[in-house]
Design a protein around this motif. Sequence first.
Motif, PDB file in Angstrom:
ATOM      1  N   ILE A 144      33.961  49.571   2.543  1.00 55.66           N
ATOM      2  CA  ILE A 144      34.016  48.133   2.286  1.00 55.66           C
ATOM      3  C   ILE A 144      35.085  47.812   1.242  1.00 55.66           C
ATOM      4  O   ILE A 144      35.841  46.855   1.354  1.00 55.66           O
ATOM      5  N   GLU A 145      35.132  48.644   0.224  1.00 58.66           N
ATOM      6  CA  GLU A 145      36.039  48.406  -0.896  1.00 58.66           C
ATOM      7  C   GLU A 145      37.432  48.973  -0.670  1.00 58.66           C
ATOM      8  O   GLU A 145      38.311  48.820  -1.528  1.00 58.66           O
TER       9      GLU A 145
ATOM     10  N   THR B  53      24.788  42.597   2.221  1.00 62.82           N
ATOM     11  CA  THR B  53      24.458  41.465   1.379  1.00 62.82           C
ATOM     12  C   THR B  53      25.730  40.924   0.743  1.00 62.82           C
ATOM     13  O   THR B  53      26.536  41.683   0.200  1.00 62.82           O
ATOM     14  N   ARG B  54      25.920  39.619   0.813  1.00 66.42           N
ATOM     15  CA  ARG B  54      27.098  38.987   0.222  1.00 66.42           C
ATOM     16  C   ARG B  54      26.695  38.116  -0.968  1.00 66.42           C
ATOM     17  O   ARG B  54      25.707  37.391  -0.914  1.00 66.42           O
ATOM     18  N   ASP B  55      27.487  38.208  -2.015  1.00 71.53           N
ATOM     19  CA  ASP B  55      27.332  37.355  -3.183  1.00 71.53           C
ATOM     20  C   ASP B  55      28.717  36.840  -3.526  1.00 71.53           C
ATOM     21  O   ASP B  55      29.496  37.519  -4.193  1.00 71.53           O
ATOM     22  N   GLY B  56      29.032  35.644  -3.037  1.00 68.05           N
ATOM     23  CA  GLY B  56      30.387  35.142  -3.189  1.00 68.05           C
ATOM     24  C   GLY B  56      31.350  36.009  -2.417  1.00 68.05           C
ATOM     25  O   GLY B  56      31.180  36.232  -1.220  1.00 68.05           O
ATOM     26  N   ASP B  57      32.349  36.540  -3.093  1.00 68.51           N
ATOM     27  CA  ASP B  57      33.337  37.406  -2.452  1.00 68.51           C
ATOM     28  C   ASP B  57      32.932  38.870  -2.460  1.00 68.51           C
ATOM     29  O   ASP B  57      33.670  39.718  -1.956  1.00 68.51           O
ATOM     30  N   THR B  58      31.779  39.181  -3.046  1.00 68.00           N
ATOM     31  CA  THR B  58      31.322  40.569  -3.146  1.00 68.00           C
ATOM     32  C   THR B  58      30.412  40.920  -1.976  1.00 68.00           C
ATOM     33  O   THR B  58      29.436  40.215  -1.708  1.00 68.00           O
ATOM     34  N   ALA B  59      30.744  41.989  -1.276  1.00 65.54           N
ATOM     35  CA  ALA B  59      29.940  42.468  -0.152  1.00 65.54           C
ATOM     36  C   ALA B  59      29.358  43.834  -0.495  1.00 65.54           C
ATOM     37  O   ALA B  59      30.092  44.721  -0.961  1.00 65.54           O
ATOM     38  N   THR B  60      28.058  43.995  -0.282  1.00 66.53           N
ATOM     39  CA  THR B  60      27.385  45.241  -0.645  1.00 66.53           C
ATOM     40  C   THR B  60      26.540  45.747   0.510  1.00 66.53           C
ATOM     41  O   THR B  60      25.746  44.991   1.089  1.00 66.53           O
ATOM     42  N   ALA B  61      26.705  47.021   0.851  1.00 67.62           N
ATOM     43  CA  ALA B  61      25.855  47.648   1.864  1.00 67.62           C
ATOM     44  C   ALA B  61      24.464  47.832   1.281  1.00 67.62           C
ATOM     45  O   ALA B  61      24.317  48.355   0.173  1.00 67.62           O
TER      46      ALA B  61
ATOM     47  N   GLN C 289      25.132  55.095   2.889  1.00 68.70           N
ATOM     48  CA  GLN C 289      25.395  53.823   2.222  1.00 68.70           C
ATOM     49  C   GLN C 289      26.533  53.948   1.214  1.00 68.70           C
ATOM     50  O   GLN C 289      27.367  53.046   1.090  1.00 68.70           O
ATOM     51  N   ALA C 290      26.578  55.071   0.501  1.00 70.78           N
ATOM     52  CA  ALA C 290      27.677  55.283  -0.445  1.00 70.78           C
ATOM     53  C   ALA C 290      29.015  55.319   0.289  1.00 70.78           C
ATOM     54  O   ALA C 290      30.012  54.742  -0.175  1.00 70.78           O
ATOM     55  N   LYS C 291      29.050  55.978   1.444  1.00 68.89           N
ATOM     56  CA  LYS C 291      30.289  56.039   2.224  1.00 68.89           C
ATOM     57  C   LYS C 291      30.693  54.655   2.716  1.00 68.89           C
ATOM     58  O   LYS C 291      31.858  54.263   2.622  1.00 68.89           O
ATOM     59  N   VAL C 292      29.720  53.921   3.256  1.00 70.79           N
ATOM     60  CA  VAL C 292      30.017  52.600   3.791  1.00 70.79           C
ATOM     61  C   VAL C 292      30.521  51.670   2.680  1.00 70.79           C
ATOM     62  O   VAL C 292      31.475  50.905   2.881  1.00 70.79           O
TER      63      VAL C 292
ATOM     64  N   ALA D 157      29.448  42.614  10.603  1.00 71.40           N
ATOM     65  CA  ALA D 157      30.908  42.743  10.606  1.00 71.40           C
ATOM     66  C   ALA D 157      31.330  43.261   9.237  1.00 71.40           C
ATOM     67  O   ALA D 157      31.410  42.505   8.266  1.00 71.40           O
ATOM     68  N   TRP D 158      31.580  44.552   9.151  1.00 73.65           N
ATOM     69  CA  TRP D 158      31.895  45.160   7.858  1.00 73.65           C
ATOM     70  C   TRP D 158      33.297  44.770   7.398  1.00 73.65           C
ATOM     71  O   TRP D 158      34.261  44.909   8.145  1.00 73.65           O
ATOM     72  N   PRO D 159      33.418  44.302   6.181  1.00 75.21           N
ATOM     73  CA  PRO D 159      34.766  44.103   5.640  1.00 75.21           C
ATOM     74  C   PRO D 159      35.388  45.448   5.305  1.00 75.21           C
ATOM     75  O   PRO D 159      34.706  46.475   5.281  1.00 75.21           O
ATOM     76  N   GLY D 160      36.679  45.443   5.050  1.00 76.28           N
ATOM     77  CA  GLY D 160      37.355  46.697   4.726  1.00 76.28           C
ATOM     78  C   GLY D 160      37.587  47.542   5.954  1.00 76.28           C
ATOM     79  O   GLY D 160      37.968  47.044   7.014  1.00 76.28           O
ATOM     80  N   SER D 161      37.332  48.842   5.831  1.00 79.42           N
ATOM     81  CA  SER D 161      37.562  49.787   6.925  1.00 79.42           C
ATOM     82  C   SER D 161      36.351  49.794   7.859  1.00 79.42           C
ATOM     83  O   SER D 161      35.494  50.691   7.806  1.00 79.42           O
TER      84      SER D 161
END
Length: 438
Positions: A436-437, A229-237, A429-432, A395-399
Amino acid sequence: MMIQKKRILAAALSAALMAGTLAGCGASAAGNDEAADGEKVQIQYWHINSENQGGAAVQEFIDTFNASQDEIEVEGRFNASYDELLKNLQADTAAGNAPSIVQVSWSNIEYFPANFSYISPEEIVSEYFPEDETFLTDTFSDSILDLARNSEGVLAGVPYSVSNPVLFYNADLLREAGLSENGPQSWDEFVSFAKTVKEKTGKYGAYLQEGDTWVLQAILESGGASMLTRDGDTATATFNSEKGKAAMQSYADMVLTDESAVHLTNNDEGIQAFNDGEIAMYIGSIAKATNIMSSANFDVRSTTFPAFEGEDRAVPAGGCYLAITAQDPEEQKAAWEFIKFLCSDDNAAKWVAGTGYVPATKGAENSQILKDYLEQNPLMQAAMDQRADAVQWTAWPGSALEAQQALIDMRDQVLGGTKDVSTAMDECQAKVQAFIED
């Protein structure tokens, strides 16, 4: 100028490929008998097309292109998976041996532009091929072209392979089990069909493609979850929602409780077992259709991905785009000529016929080659019917590679019975999110 990013990291087809494939070779590649310096420009094309998924077609294209002109020599190199390709690319680039063209999966549209050196299609046209100003928009619809753009709007490559997951099934086995030869029409029917096949025939009812996160995403999102889920520049698994866990539990119950589905991390083993008649239903890429049609000795059919009750079907767009990673300008230009050759109307249609992918270009659908293929190969219709249900392969951001591996590990823990669904998905989900971050 090369875009620099922050971290550098079967016989019928052959005959068809030799006919009419000179169309699509760029004029600068085919117009001269010899390159300016008397030597051919050598380029390497990295791909993930094994023998059962288009490998022969890749080599036919290379051979035909090489024979069609005297300026460019293309060499193919097989990689076992998209992720392995990127790992190899990182190592070879660091060693100064970057290939010229690589296949990059849609799932790496964020990771690749941020971590590798490449030249975008728009830039190569602007720099070297102004006569190709409208090539991309003439060749691809906006929706297909956008698959190769990251969240910042950067076009990282040229769309090439497009697929979606469908349900292949053995109609003979279904009839033997007293089931409809039309196959299951929903997820609940899919689960029920698999259980009945196991009870009535002793054979496995189902296998769902493993090896990557593609079909796993189709299950979770068709079940009502959202991977990211994206909220602006914030991406959350966000895949460990209640709906996500319910979908995963249903999948796990097929493997662990009903023992109607088999857990095989090697997808080739699953396909082989299906082709051998040991599994009644196989959910996997439509790109496997050509292999299945040529290998299965039973009444094989296909239908759309089984939808969950009350939810919209969501099938990730699989496949890849072609990125130009050549460092040398002459290699970059040669790479563009080969890509244009691959994207010509008839060659794009032959790629569909050689693999089972759905057509990516506008012109492919007008090719008589494709029309004849679709008429002769009804397995393709399921994938064509659900093109409107396509979603982006996350497409996961980060790693990204680490995030994808965490999901694969979670699936294997659940299907292997070492962790319950809720625990495994919460931990994953915590790992992902951490990746991301990163």
